[in-house]
Design a protein around this motif. Structure first.
Motif, short mmCIF file in Angstrom:
data_model
loop_
_atom_site.label_atom_id
_atom_site.label_comp_id
_atom_site.label_asym_id
_atom_site.label_seq_id
_atom_site.Cartn_x
_atom_site.Cartn_y
_atom_site.Cartn_z
N ARG A 1 19.35 27.19 35.18
CA ARG A 1 19.97 26.74 36.43
C ARG A 1 18.99 25.96 37.29
NH1 ARG A 1 23.79 31.43 39.07
NH2 ARG A 1 25.05 31.90 37.23
N LEU A 2 17.70 26.21 37.05
CA LEU A 2 16.64 25.57 37.83
C LEU A 2 15.96 24.45 37.06
CD1 LEU A 2 15.05 28.87 39.15
CD2 LEU A 2 16.40 27.25 40.51
N MET B 1 20.69 30.52 27.22
CA MET B 1 20.72 29.14 27.71
C MET B 1 21.71 28.91 28.84
SD MET B 1 20.78 29.51 24.16
CE MET B 1 22.14 28.64 23.38
N SER B 2 22.67 29.81 29.03
CA SER B 2 23.78 29.52 29.95
C SER B 2 23.49 29.86 31.40
CB SER B 2 25.03 30.30 29.52
OG SER B 2 24.82 31.70 29.71
N GLY B 3 22.48 30.70 31.65
CA GLY B 3 22.22 31.14 33.03
C GLY B 3 23.30 32.06 33.57
N ARG B 4 24.17 32.55 32.70
CA ARG B 4 25.31 33.37 33.13
C ARG B 4 24.85 34.74 33.63
NH1 ARG B 4 28.37 37.03 30.36
NH2 ARG B 4 27.52 36.47 28.31
N ILE B 5 25.48 35.19 34.72
CA ILE B 5 25.21 36.53 35.25
C ILE B 5 26.11 37.53 34.54
CG2 ILE B 5 25.09 37.96 37.32
CD1 ILE B 5 23.16 35.57 37.27
N PHE B 6 25.53 38.66 34.12
CA PHE B 6 26.33 39.66 33.44
C PHE B 6 26.00 41.05 33.97
CE2 PHE B 6 22.68 38.30 30.94
CZ PHE B 6 22.03 39.47 30.60
N VAL C 1 11.89 19.83 38.92
CA VAL C 1 11.71 19.37 40.31
C VAL C 1 13.04 19.39 41.05
CG1 VAL C 1 11.06 17.42 41.77
CG2 VAL C 1 9.68 17.98 39.76
N GLU C 2 14.08 18.84 40.42
CA GLU C 2 15.40 18.79 41.05
C GLU C 2 15.96 20.20 41.25
OE1 GLU C 2 19.34 17.88 42.35
OE2 GLU C 2 17.37 16.96 42.58
N GLY C 3 15.84 21.05 40.23
CA GLY C 3 16.41 22.39 40.33
C GLY C 3 15.77 23.22 41.42
N ILE C 4 14.47 23.20 41.50
CA ILE C 4 13.77 24.01 42.51
C ILE C 4 13.93 23.40 43.90
CG2 ILE C 4 11.50 24.84 43.23
CD1 ILE C 4 10.86 25.29 40.29
N ASP C 5 13.91 22.07 44.01
CA ASP C 5 14.17 21.43 45.31
C ASP C 5 15.57 21.79 45.81
OD1 ASP C 5 11.69 20.27 45.47
OD2 ASP C 5 12.36 18.25 44.97
N ALA C 6 16.55 21.79 44.90
CA ALA C 6 17.92 22.14 45.28
C ALA C 6 18.01 23.57 45.76
CB ALA C 6 18.86 21.91 44.09
N ARG D 1 21.34 23.58 48.19
CA ARG D 1 22.36 22.65 47.71
C ARG D 1 22.48 22.80 46.19
NH1 ARG D 1 19.93 18.59 44.95
NH2 ARG D 1 17.75 18.10 45.47
N LYS D 2 23.54 22.23 45.63
CA LYS D 2 23.71 22.25 44.20
C LYS D 2 22.82 21.19 43.57
CE LYS D 2 28.49 23.91 44.27
NZ LYS D 2 29.89 23.61 43.90
N PRO D 3 22.21 21.49 42.42
CA PRO D 3 21.43 20.45 41.74
C PRO D 3 22.35 19.36 41.20
CG PRO D 3 21.56 22.44 40.40
CD PRO D 3 22.15 22.79 41.73
N ALA D 4 21.76 18.23 40.88
CA ALA D 4 22.52 17.03 40.53
C ALA D 4 23.44 17.24 39.33
CB ALA D 4 21.57 15.87 40.27
N TRP D 5 23.07 18.16 38.42
CA TRP D 5 23.84 18.32 37.18
C TRP D 5 25.06 19.23 37.33
CZ3 TRP D 5 18.50 19.59 37.21
CH2 TRP D 5 18.23 20.94 37.49
N THR D 6 25.20 19.89 38.47
CA THR D 6 26.29 20.84 38.66
C THR D 6 27.61 20.10 38.88
OG1 THR D 6 24.81 22.49 39.60
CG2 THR D 6 27.17 22.76 40.04
N VAL D 7 28.64 20.54 38.16
CA VAL D 7 29.97 19.93 38.32
C VAL D 7 30.98 21.00 38.71
CG1 VAL D 7 29.50 18.07 36.70
CG2 VAL D 7 30.47 20.20 35.85
#
Length: 260
Positions: free
Chosen positions: A138-139, A164-169, A244-249, A254-260
């Motif tokens: 996610r980061l 790889m998914s970053g999913r919370i369980f 850089v983008e993930g941690i800055d976000a 805010r959501k990182p650029a790749w989040t849809v």
């Protein structure tokens, strides 16, 4: 003795090592990494210690790596980034090779490196309300230095469900994945951990240490070359635009650029 941990040993020789940054959800700073490594060395050499219990102060067990520490790596040179990644790898190896039984008492959530800490424990028991996740992707990062221990505990097939998914369980799925031996109601966690500890107090300490070493020798290979590979993989991700983008976000909320 330690800036980021507390350590208490009872009359039976049961040492309780507590992550003690509750205001930061016990996120692992550079200082905590050094403290954990030193604690593992100290406990391993102490003949009065029979069993070690690893737990956390406050509502979380461990939120993973301190993002302030990670963010600082973005501006460092490659040699410094590698040295910082090695601190994390060294700590995990020190706990994984601790010649005493290591029992995880996860009173709260474990994310990222917190899952790695659970996986270097010989047995991990959690409160049923705890949540888990390998949240590095996610980061823009990867579960690199914890990877060998996660795969050793879970097996590749099960690990790939969450690696790889970053999913919370939840805790029940963490048991199914092999991260936890079991999950219990929060009010029963202390009793459940004590039941896990007691059998060791009837065992020969030297035999326990030798049996643990044999189990590691017979298990998946986690040697210096593999650890170096994970260090290089983490340092490389720290050097990338996605991190850089993930941690800055994260810091900008805010959501990182790749989040849809």
């Amino acid at each position: 003795m330690f800036d980021t941990l507390t350590l208490k040993t009872d009359a039976r020789g049961v040492a309780t090592l507590t992550l003690n940054r509750p205001d930061k959800h016990n996120a692992m700073s550079a200082q905590m990494l050094e403290d954990l490594t030193q604690a593992a060395v100290t406990l391993g050499a102490d003949d009065t210690v029979r069993v070690v219990v690893l737990t956390g102060a406050g509502p979380s067990f461990c939120a993973g790596g301190d993002l302030g520490w990670m963010r600082a790596q973005m501006s460092m040179d490659a040699q410094t980034r590698t040295a910082e990644a090695r601190k994390l790898a060294t700590m995990l190896d020190a706990l994984n090779t601790l010649p005493k039984p290591l029992i995880g008492a996860l009173q709260g959530n474990a994310f990222g490196g917190g899952v790695g800490l659970a996986c270097v424990c010989d047995v991990a028991i959690a409160a049923g309300s705890a949540r888990f996740g390998l949240t590095e992707t996610r980061l823009g990062l990867i579960p690199a230095t914890i990877g060998p221990y996660v795969i050793a505990r879970m097996g590749e097939g099960r690990a790939r469900r969450v690696f790889m998914s970053g999913r919370i369980f939840d805790a029940a799925e963490a048991v199914d994945l092999g991260i936890l031996a079991r999950a219990v109601p929060a009010a029963e966690l202390e009793e459940a951990v004590d039941r896990e500890v007691k059998p060791y107090l009837s065992c020969a300490p030297g035999a326990v240490a030798a049996a643990k070493k044999l189990a590691r020798d017979l298990g998946p290979r986690i040697d210096a070359a593999l650890i170096d590979h994970t260090i290089a993989a983490l340092a490389e991700r720290w050097d990338g635009a996605e991190a850089v983008e993930g941690i800055d976000a994260f810091f900008a909320k805010r959501k990182p650029a790749w989040t849809v």
